[in-house]
Design a protein around this motif. Structure first.
Motif, PDB file in Angstrom:
ATOM      1  N   ALA A  95      35.338  13.336  25.840  1.00  0.00           N
ATOM      2  CA  ALA A  95      34.889  12.713  24.597  1.00  0.00           C
ATOM      3  C   ALA A  95      34.823  13.792  23.517  1.00  0.00           C
ATOM      4  O   ALA A  95      34.395  14.919  23.786  1.00  0.00           O
ATOM      5  CB  ALA A  95      33.531  12.060  24.791  1.00  0.00           C
ATOM      6  N   ARG A  96      35.271  13.462  22.340  1.00  0.00           N
ATOM      7  CA  ARG A  96      35.294  14.437  21.246  1.00  0.00           C
ATOM      8  C   ARG A  96      34.436  13.939  20.089  1.00  0.00           C
ATOM      9  O   ARG A  96      34.450  12.762  19.761  1.00  0.00           O
ATOM     10  CB  ARG A  96      36.724  14.669  20.777  1.00  0.00           C
ATOM     11  N   LYS A  97      33.726  14.873  19.470  1.00  0.00           N
ATOM     12  CA  LYS A  97      32.899  14.550  18.310  1.00  0.00           C
ATOM     13  C   LYS A  97      33.784  14.462  17.077  1.00  0.00           C
ATOM     14  O   LYS A  97      34.885  14.979  17.043  1.00  0.00           O
ATOM     15  CB  LYS A  97      31.820  15.616  18.117  1.00  0.00           C
ATOM     16  N   ALA A 132      39.498  14.155  16.301  1.00  0.00           N
ATOM     17  CA  ALA A 132      39.681  14.131  17.754  1.00  0.00           C
ATOM     18  C   ALA A 132      41.157  14.202  18.125  1.00  0.00           C
ATOM     19  O   ALA A 132      41.551  14.938  19.033  1.00  0.00           O
ATOM     20  CB  ALA A 132      39.046  12.872  18.340  1.00  0.00           C
ATOM     21  N   GLY A 142      39.928   1.068  20.381  1.00  0.00           N
ATOM     22  CA  GLY A 142      39.485   2.342  19.806  1.00  0.00           C
ATOM     23  C   GLY A 142      40.206   2.608  18.503  1.00  0.00           C
ATOM     24  O   GLY A 142      40.075   1.856  17.548  1.00  0.00           O
ATOM     25  N   ASP A 147      40.074   6.092  22.843  1.00  0.00           N
ATOM     26  CA  ASP A 147      39.097   5.054  23.171  1.00  0.00           C
ATOM     27  C   ASP A 147      37.907   5.186  22.202  1.00  0.00           C
ATOM     28  O   ASP A 147      37.893   6.093  21.354  1.00  0.00           O
ATOM     29  CB  ASP A 147      38.696   5.123  24.649  1.00  0.00           C
ATOM     30  N   GLN A 158      35.095   6.456  22.480  1.00  0.00           N
ATOM     31  CA  GLN A 158      34.407   7.752  22.584  1.00  0.00           C
ATOM     32  C   GLN A 158      35.309   8.910  22.142  1.00  0.00           C
ATOM     33  O   GLN A 158      35.004  10.068  22.407  1.00  0.00           O
ATOM     34  CB  GLN A 158      33.931   7.989  24.027  1.00  0.00           C
ATOM     35  N   ASN A 159      36.411   8.604  21.476  1.00  0.00           N
ATOM     36  CA  ASN A 159      37.376   9.603  20.996  1.00  0.00           C
ATOM     37  C   ASN A 159      38.038  10.390  22.127  1.00  0.00           C
ATOM     38  O   ASN A 159      38.356  11.564  21.972  1.00  0.00           O
ATOM     39  CB  ASN A 159      36.738  10.564  19.987  1.00  0.00           C
ATOM     40  N   ARG A 160      38.247   9.739  23.260  1.00  0.00           N
ATOM     41  CA  ARG A 160      39.015  10.351  24.355  1.00  0.00           C
ATOM     42  C   ARG A 160      40.438   9.841  24.265  1.00  0.00           C
ATOM     43  O   ARG A 160      40.662   8.615  24.202  1.00  0.00           O
ATOM     44  CB  ARG A 160      38.434   9.963  25.724  1.00  0.00           C
TER      45      ARG A 160
END
Length: 124
Positions: free
Chosen positions: A35-37, A43, A75, A99, A101-103
């Motif tokens: 997951a990326r902020k 991301a 996403g 997605d 969650q920035n994955r």
């Protein structure tokens, strides 16, 4: 069914499709990313930097220019256009699917490898 994970830079994927001529990664499915902020754009940029060598593009992404982010129920889908001599290359795009969650879970790469010396960069 046995799935063998393939290394893709700092992440892994269930399947990586390589270009028959250039040998660079054209597509990856089932990516196992963190997951990326930040925004989807941030991301996707971080993800591309982590796999730039497999895409055979400059590590600083200097020949890519952000185009747009499209939100969806899955996403976000972030698109980048490749440039050469400050001009867009027709059909040369990278799309990163993230997605919520920035994955990154998938990407499609239609860029040309080995373009991107410092004089050929685009402004991000």
């Amino acid at each position: 069914m046995i799935v063998v994970m393939q290394k893709l830079g700092k992440v892994s994927a269930e399947k990586v499709v390589l270009h028959k001529t250039y040998g660079n990664a054209r597509k990856a499915l089932g990516i196992k990313d963190v997951a990326r902020k930040g925004t989807p754009r941030q991301a996707a940029t971080a993800f591309l930097k982590s796999i730039a060598s497999q895409l055979k593009i400059p590590a600083d992404l200097g020949n890519l220019k952000y185009d747009k982010t499209v939100k969806s129920p899955l996403g976000a889908h972030v698109l980048f256009q490749q440039y050469h001599d400050k001009k867009p290359i027709t059909g040369a795009w990278v799309k990163v699917d993230l997605d919520p969650q920035n994955r990154a879970y998938h990407f499609t790469n239609n860029t040309m490898p080995a373009i991107g010396s410092t004089k050929n960069t685009a402004k991000n």
